[in-house]
Each structure stands twice: as structure tokens, then as C-alpha cells.
Scaffold this motif. Structure first.
Motif, PDB file in Angstrom:
ATOM      1  N   PHE A 235       0.918  -1.342  -0.070  1.00 32.30           N
ATOM      2  CA  PHE A 235      -0.040   0.106  -0.050  1.00 32.30           C
ATOM      3  C   PHE A 235       0.810   1.364  -0.040  1.00 32.30           C
ATOM      4  O   PHE A 235       0.516   2.378  -0.517  1.00 32.30           O
ATOM      5  CB  PHE A 235      -0.921   0.109   1.215  1.00 32.30           C
ATOM      6  N   GLN A 236       2.062   1.343   0.856  1.00 24.76           N
ATOM      7  CA  GLN A 236       2.810   2.237   0.859  1.00 24.76           C
ATOM      8  C   GLN A 236       3.385   2.805  -0.476  1.00 24.76           C
ATOM      9  O   GLN A 236       3.465   3.877  -0.974  1.00 24.76           O
ATOM     10  CB  GLN A 236       3.993   2.353   2.009  1.00 24.76           C
ATOM     11  N   ASN A 238       2.294   2.167  -3.470  1.00 25.80           N
ATOM     12  CA  ASN A 238       0.911   2.420  -4.156  1.00 25.80           C
ATOM     13  C   ASN A 238       0.805   3.960  -3.931  1.00 25.80           C
ATOM     14  O   ASN A 238       0.744   4.817  -4.962  1.00 25.80           O
ATOM     15  CB  ASN A 238      -0.242   1.825  -3.849  1.00 25.80           C
ATOM     16  N   THR A 239       0.921   4.537  -2.756  1.00 23.18           N
ATOM     17  CA  THR A 239       0.883   5.956  -2.394  1.00 23.18           C
ATOM     18  C   THR A 239       1.885   6.704  -3.127  1.00 23.18           C
ATOM     19  O   THR A 239       1.869   7.980  -3.390  1.00 23.18           O
ATOM     20  CB  THR A 239       0.861   6.215  -0.803  1.00 23.18           C
ATOM     21  N   LEU A 240       3.200   5.945  -3.231  1.00 19.79           N
ATOM     22  CA  LEU A 240       4.458   6.881  -3.675  1.00 19.79           C
ATOM     23  C   LEU A 240       4.311   6.963  -5.050  1.00 19.79           C
ATOM     24  O   LEU A 240       4.647   7.747  -5.789  1.00 19.79           O
ATOM     25  CB  LEU A 240       5.766   6.044  -3.078  1.00 19.79           C
ATOM     26  N   ILE A 241       3.620   5.905  -5.739  1.00 14.08           N
ATOM     27  CA  ILE A 241       3.549   5.911  -7.281  1.00 14.08           C
ATOM     28  C   ILE A 241       2.165   6.541  -7.681  1.00 14.08           C
ATOM     29  O   ILE A 241       2.304   7.502  -8.768  1.00 14.08           O
ATOM     30  CB  ILE A 241       3.438   4.139  -7.803  1.00 14.08           C
ATOM     31  N   TYR A 242       1.098   6.706  -6.727  1.00 11.58           N
ATOM     32  CA  TYR A 242      -0.055   7.502  -7.313  1.00 11.58           C
ATOM     33  C   TYR A 242      -0.442   8.598  -6.061  1.00 11.58           C
ATOM     34  O   TYR A 242      -1.331   8.319  -5.276  1.00 11.58           O
ATOM     35  CB  TYR A 242      -1.159   6.283  -7.410  1.00 11.58           C
ATOM     36  N   PRO A 243       0.550   9.461  -5.927  1.00  9.24           N
ATOM     37  CA  PRO A 243       0.234  10.274  -4.927  1.00  9.24           C
ATOM     38  C   PRO A 243      -0.977  11.243  -4.774  1.00  9.24           C
ATOM     39  O   PRO A 243      -1.072  11.897  -3.973  1.00  9.24           O
ATOM     40  CB  PRO A 243       1.496  11.233  -4.938  1.00  9.24           C
ATOM     41  N   PHE A 252      -4.356   2.479   2.308  1.00  7.69           N
ATOM     42  CA  PHE A 252      -3.281   2.523   3.308  1.00  7.69           C
ATOM     43  C   PHE A 252      -3.494   2.910   4.792  1.00  7.69           C
ATOM     44  O   PHE A 252      -3.045   2.248   5.681  1.00  7.69           O
ATOM     45  CB  PHE A 252      -2.029   3.545   2.642  1.00  7.69           C
ATOM     46  N   GLY A 253      -4.591   3.855   4.791  1.00  7.76           N
ATOM     47  CA  GLY A 253      -4.945   4.467   6.066  1.00  7.76           C
ATOM     48  C   GLY A 253      -5.685   3.171   6.735  1.00  7.76           C
ATOM     49  O   GLY A 253      -5.580   3.037   8.174  1.00  7.76           O
TER      50      GLY A 253
END
Length: 292
Positions: A235-236, A238-243, A252-253
Motif C-alpha cells: 500500500f505504501q 502505491n501511495t508513492l507511485i500514485y500520490p 493505506f490508512g
């Protein structure tokens, strides 16, 4: 009388063995779970409608199918969800192609997976464990018990061409290359080793990923199969790739909250609301985590 009882017991056990496991999901729909026979799709009206209509969709195009002989000693393990649109579309067409090639249906082994959160994409007896199943349908081609090719969710080209390529030893790489990379990585290396080279792995995943849903789905597969460290890193990434995606920060939360990292979960949910102020899940979770 003794022989009658033995015969009755034997027949009863056979009948039980041939009855597939079913369950009712959160929408109130009946679905298969675990190993089942192809006739369960053909004869049960719950599934026969979509099976027959999609079976009829496939038409063999190639005149030269001499490559089919390569499959005579092959077993294909097919993992499906009777709740899944891609399974409903591609499994019947695969069976039709197999039949058109004159291959034996007994070479096809079917297993249905759950769709609920408690056993998301898992079988009732963990039939998928160790098989790197993250999408359905997944077709695993085996010879002498060893996997030599697979198709994931849908064909890379078209069904007939993909099967021909597998037959001649030039299979297309399965869909979802980033997910495959992480599945291989987590199987081969402990998490402390993964973290030592985390930037390298992030770069590899970034170069392979297709859409944000690829890693989001994989994260849930890890989360609901008690692999939370792998889920959190997925998940982390993914947040870096799709901010700028509220969905990936919300996922992620949720994982952070479930794992007990309250402060990090609050930060993730706040990011969601910064991107989408009316996001229902993030708003609801923040009220619980940060009521003031």
C-alpha cells in the motif's frame, strides 16, 4: 442387512464428496468455494446462464492447431471466483477452446475462492496458499506437477494465441507484472532484507505497474491472509507511485489503522480528505481516531 448398510454408507459418502461447498456472500448471492467439478457450472442454474452464454462466445480461429499435442500431458489448475466478471467471461471460453482442441476435460482442475474480507481470494482450506494467486481467474499449467506457464485474469493477446504460445514454449508474461514482482520478492526474502533495498524495489515496481488498482488489490490479498507487513509495504508503494489518488491513501490508512498505527493512519486519512474532501471512509475513520 449388513451389506445393505455398507452399500448405503458408500453411496452416501460418494454423494457428499460430489457436493460442492457453497456460501452466501454479503450481497445475498450463492457462490462456490473450494474444489468443484465442471458440471457444477453447467448444471446449477445459479451459474449455468453465464457459463453457457460465454462458452458460446468462443470460436476457434486457427486452422493449424497441431500445437495442441503439447498439452496432452498437461494439468491446468484453474482458480476462479463465481462472483468475478472476468472468471465468468474467460473460464467458459477457456473450456470451449480446450474442447475444440479435443483435449480431455479431466485435465482441468477447478477451485473457487471467496470474495469476502475474511477470506478474500482464499479457498476454504487454503487451496491457493503458495500458488501466488492474487487475481481470478488464474490458469496454472503444470507438467509432472511443476508449473511451466500461467495466465492471469485475462489473455495478453487473445485466448487462442496465448495458449498456442504456451504450447510452443514462448508464453507471454502474465498480466500484473508489478504484483508478480512483489509476490516473488516476499516469497524469497524476509521483510528485513526487503527493507534494506526498499528504494531499489520501489523503482522496480514503479517500472512494472499498470494501474493503481493492481497494487491495491494485492495489498488486500496480503492484508486478509495475515501478511500485514507485506500489505503495508504494498500500500505504501502505491501511495508513492500514485500520490494523488484518494483510494490508495484510504486503503493505506485502513491497513495502518488495523495494524495499530493510529498516528500514521490519521495522516493517511487526512491526505485522503485533502484530495477528496467528501470521502466517506476517511471522514468516518477520522471521527473515530480523532474525535476532537
Amino acid at each position: 442387512m449388513k451389506y445393505f448398510l455398507i452399500l448405503f454408507f458408500f453411496v452416501s459418502q460418494v454423494a457428499i464428496a460430489q457436493t460442492p461447498l457453497t456460501y452466501i456472500n454479503s450481497n445475498g448471492d450463492k457462490h462456490l468455494a473450494g474444489p468443484f467439478e465442471l458440471d457444477d457450472l453447467r448444471k446449477d442454474t445459479t451459474y449455468s446462464g453465464w457459463f453457457e452464454s460465454n462458452y458460446a462466445r468462443f470460436q476457434l480461429k486457427g486452422e493449424d492447431t497441431s500445437w495442441k499435442s503439447s498439452f496432452e500431458q498437461t494439468e491446468v489448475e484453474i482458480y476462479i471466483g463465481t462472483w468475478c466478471g472476468d472468471s465468468k467471461r474467460w473460464v467458459p471460453q477457456f473450456v470451449k477452446l480446450w474442447n475444440e482442441l479435443g483435449l480431455d476435460e479431466n485435465q482441468l482442475k477447478f477451485t473457487a475462492l471467496y470474495d469476502g474480507e475474511e477470506k478474500y481470494k482464499q479457498g476454504p482450506n487454503a487451496e491457493e496458499k503458495g500458488k501466488q494467486i492474487h487475481r481470478v481467474p488464474t490458469f496454472i499449467f503444470k507438467s509432472e506437477g511443476k508449473e511451466y506457464a500461467r495466465m492471469v485474469e485475462y489473455p495478453r493477446n487473445d485466448l487462442e494465441k496465448d495458449l498456442a504460445q504456451i504450447a510452443v514454449g514462448f508464453a507471454s508474461e502474465p498480466n500484473y507484472r508489478a504484483a508478480t514482482y512483489l509476490l516473488d520478492l516476499f516469497e524469497k526474502e524476509p521483510m528485513d532484507s526487503v527493507w534494506k533495498n526498499v528504494n531499489y524495489h520501489l523503482g522496480e515496481v514503479y517500472s512494472l505497474v499498470g494501474k493503481e488498482v493492481e497494487l491495491n488489490t494485492l495489498g488486500y490479498v496480503f492484508q486478509y491472509s495475515d501478511r500485514m507487513p507485506q500489505a503495508l509495504l504494498t500500500f505504501q508503494f502505491n501511495t508513492l507511485i500514485y500520490p494523488y489518488s484518494p483510494r490508495v491513501f484510504s486503503s493505506f490508512g485502513d491497513a495502518l489503522r488495523i495494524s495499530g498505527d493510529k498516528e500514521a493512519a490519521i495522516t493517511a486519512y487526512q491526505r485522503v480528505l485533502a484530495l477528496e474532501p467528501k470521502h466517506e471512509n476517511a471522514s468516518a475513520q477520522l471521527k473515530i481516531l480523532k474525535p476532537d
